[in-house]
Design an enzyme around this catalytic site. Structure first.
Site, short mmCIF file in Angstrom:
data_model
loop_
_atom_site.label_atom_id
_atom_site.label_comp_id
_atom_site.label_asym_id
_atom_site.label_seq_id
_atom_site.Cartn_x
_atom_site.Cartn_y
_atom_site.Cartn_z
N GLY A 69 -53.83 11.48 -5.42
CA GLY A 69 -54.80 12.62 -6.05
C GLY A 69 -54.66 13.70 -5.07
N THR A 70 -55.02 13.65 -3.61
CA THR A 70 -55.08 14.73 -2.63
C THR A 70 -54.07 15.82 -2.98
OG1 THR A 70 -56.01 13.32 -1.05
CG2 THR A 70 -55.30 15.34 -0.38
N ASN A 186 -67.18 10.91 -6.64
CA ASN A 186 -66.64 9.67 -5.90
C ASN A 186 -67.82 9.13 -5.29
OD1 ASN A 186 -66.11 12.31 -4.84
ND2 ASN A 186 -66.10 11.12 -2.73
N GLN A 214 -61.66 9.70 -9.97
CA GLN A 214 -62.51 8.73 -10.32
C GLN A 214 -62.70 8.24 -11.58
OE1 GLN A 214 -63.89 6.74 -8.17
NE2 GLN A 214 -63.23 7.67 -6.02
N HIS A 236 -53.98 4.73 -6.83
CA HIS A 236 -54.62 3.44 -6.35
C HIS A 236 -55.93 3.24 -6.80
CE1 HIS A 236 -57.09 5.33 -2.72
NE2 HIS A 236 -56.48 6.34 -3.31
N THR A 272 -37.01 14.18 -3.38
CA THR A 272 -36.49 12.97 -4.26
C THR A 272 -37.77 12.39 -4.78
OG1 THR A 272 -34.72 12.81 -2.73
CG2 THR A 272 -35.05 10.82 -4.12
N CYS A 360 -63.81 8.62 2.50
CA CYS A 360 -63.34 9.97 3.41
C CYS A 360 -64.54 10.26 4.42
CB CYS A 360 -62.92 11.01 2.45
SG CYS A 360 -62.12 10.65 1.04
N1 PLP Z 1 -60.38 13.36 -5.65
C1 PLP Z 1 -61.46 12.15 -5.47
C2 PLP Z 1 -62.60 12.34 -6.26
C3 PLP Z 1 -61.36 11.03 -4.84
O1 PLP Z 1 -62.60 9.80 -4.99
C4 PLP Z 1 -60.25 10.59 -3.98
C5 PLP Z 1 -60.11 9.50 -3.31
O2 PLP Z 1 -60.95 8.86 -2.96
C6 PLP Z 1 -59.18 11.90 -4.17
C7 PLP Z 1 -59.47 12.84 -4.88
C8 PLP Z 1 -58.03 11.69 -3.29
O3 PLP Z 1 -57.08 10.84 -3.77
P1 PLP Z 1 -55.91 10.07 -3.14
O4 PLP Z 1 -56.55 8.97 -2.29
O5 PLP Z 1 -54.88 9.50 -4.08
O6 PLP Z 1 -55.31 11.27 -2.09
#
Ligand code: PLP
Length: 417
Positions: A69-70, A186, A214, A236, A272, A360
């Protein structure tokens, strides 16, 4: 152990492990290779893309597999902002909400510090919701000063209703490179009215991204109904492995790649491809979408029962985030007079696993920026706890959790720790 931290992560589903296993073992080909093994990998990747596109209601060619997600959020915000400003230097503003995940908030800050963009932050109300009219005002912010012979703000501007190219000259919001508002928060689970927000951006020809990390598994992900131009998903949270992600980018929206190299993912994201994780993410998306209706019904009822029990039994407990416009899976509270961290540890001693704020922010002494943006007092924000549920949560587990939570808060208040 009762695990009530599903918003932090979920275990990998058995069906997902089975689907990805061949691509880690005998079908280990590189999708770029011109032999049978490579071609098998390429066709698995393209099947995964088609599956994911089916859930999102988009074309397979509009999806980019990422490392999570990041990365998907980074690519959307930076990629769109940089590409659009390169096409027109006046597109110098980035608009985000006050409660974004750091993947968006820190990407915006990077655009400000390193690339000189102006970042404008849309406030939220005490319920963590962004008001569409307030969003529209921020989008329009500096634009009326702009004027000039601006020829359309968007590469497909001619496709927008009533928006043939030059009609956009000096239009409100034409200096916004990209806007991003998260779908579901989140920390407090608040769900934004994405169709209404995306429509405000679209009306002004501004690409609109949403962080749906989320939301996935709980809310409608159809990009057509949402009206978004870009959307980030993480594996995940859905029963796929950590490190698997997906970015939807509507055809015609230009994107500057952040990772350069062999030109994979149609040049948008070199490297890749992680075939096994793409298969895993697509499989997880398919399973979660198939079970979504039943999961939402089951978990929403249990969530509301849990919230009511906690508010009745824990003196001073406060629900954070909107009471009904929230993820089925998230119950979040402040317990004034305690420390969130102390209650968290006391609960863990009692085999209840939850989170203080987001994973986080956990471990940091600073109060949550999400709660402070909602106007929660800094001291009260330090007392926050989030309980988040998987689709398999049971009434018994939540009854036990409510009992243990009431006892844990009582003990922490009594001991004054
Ligand atoms: N965006 C939100 C709202 C999240 O809750 C999270 C992870 O908790 C992320 C982005 C980041 O996703 P990832 O853990 O797959 O990098």
């Amino acid at each position: 152990m009762i695990f009530l931290d599903a918003a932090a992560t979920t275990p990998v589903r058995r069906e997902v492990i089975e689907a990805m296993f061949p691509f880690l073992t005998n079908q280990f080909g590189n999708p770029s290779s011109h032999h049978g093994l490579g071609e098998a990998a390429a066709s698995a990747l393209s099947a995964a893309r088609e599956t994911a596109a089916g859930v999102l209601g988009c074309h397979a060619g509009e999806l980019i597999f990422t490392s999570g997600g990041t990365e998907a959020d980074n690519l959307a915000l930076k990629g769109i902002a940089l590409a659009r400003r390169a096409a027109d230097p006046r597109r110098n503003r980035v608009v985000i909400s006050a409660i974004e995940h750091p993947a968006i908030a820190d990407s915006a800050d990077y655009l400000r510090r390193i690339h000189g963009f102006t970042v404008e932050v849309v406030p939220v109300g005490p319920d963590a919701l962004v008001d569409a009219a307030g969003f529209a005002r921020v989008l329009d912010g500096a634009s009326s000063r702009d004027g000039g012979p601006f020829q359309g703000n968007r590469d497909d501007a001619a496709d927008l209703p009533g928006a043939a190219g030059a009609a956009w000259a000096g239009a409100p919001g034409c200096d916004v490179a990209v806007a991003s508002i998260m779908y579901a928060n989140n920390e407090v689970g608040a769900v934004q009215d994405i169709p209404a927000l995306a429509a405000e951006a679209r009306r002004r020809g501004i690409p609109f991204h949403t962080d749906a990390v989320q939301a996935a598994g709980w809310l409608d992900l159809d990009v057509g109904r949402l009206g978004v131009d870009a959307m980030a998903i993480s594996g995940h949270k859905l029963g796929a492995p950590k490190g698997a992600g997906l970015l939807y980018v509507r055809g015609g929206v230009v994107l500057e790649p952040l990772i350069h190299g062999g030109g994979q993912e149609r040049g948008a994201r070199s490297g890749t491809e992680n075939v096994a994780f793409a298969v895993a993410l697509a499989t997880a998306l398919q399973f979660s979408e198939a079970g979504r209706g039943a999961a939402v019904e089951h978990v929403t009822a249990l969530r509301d029962g849990f919230i009511n029990q906690v508010l009745e039994r824990v003196p001073g407990a406060r629900l954070t985030g909107h009471p009904s416009r929230r993820l089925p899976s998230v119950a979040s509270f402040c317990f004034p007079g305690t420390s969130g961290e102390s209650v968290l540890l006391e609960l863990e001693r009692r085999s209840i696993i939850c989170s203080s704020g987001s994973a986080c922010a956990a471990g940091s002494d600073e109060p949550s920026e999400v709660l402070t943006a909602m106007g929660v007092d800094r001291a009260v924000a330090q007392t926050a706890l989030r309980f988040s549920f998987g689709a398999d949560v049971t009434a018994d587990a939540l009854d036990t959790a409510a009992d243990e939570l009431a006892a844990a808060v009582e003990r922490i208040v009594r001991l004054g720790v």
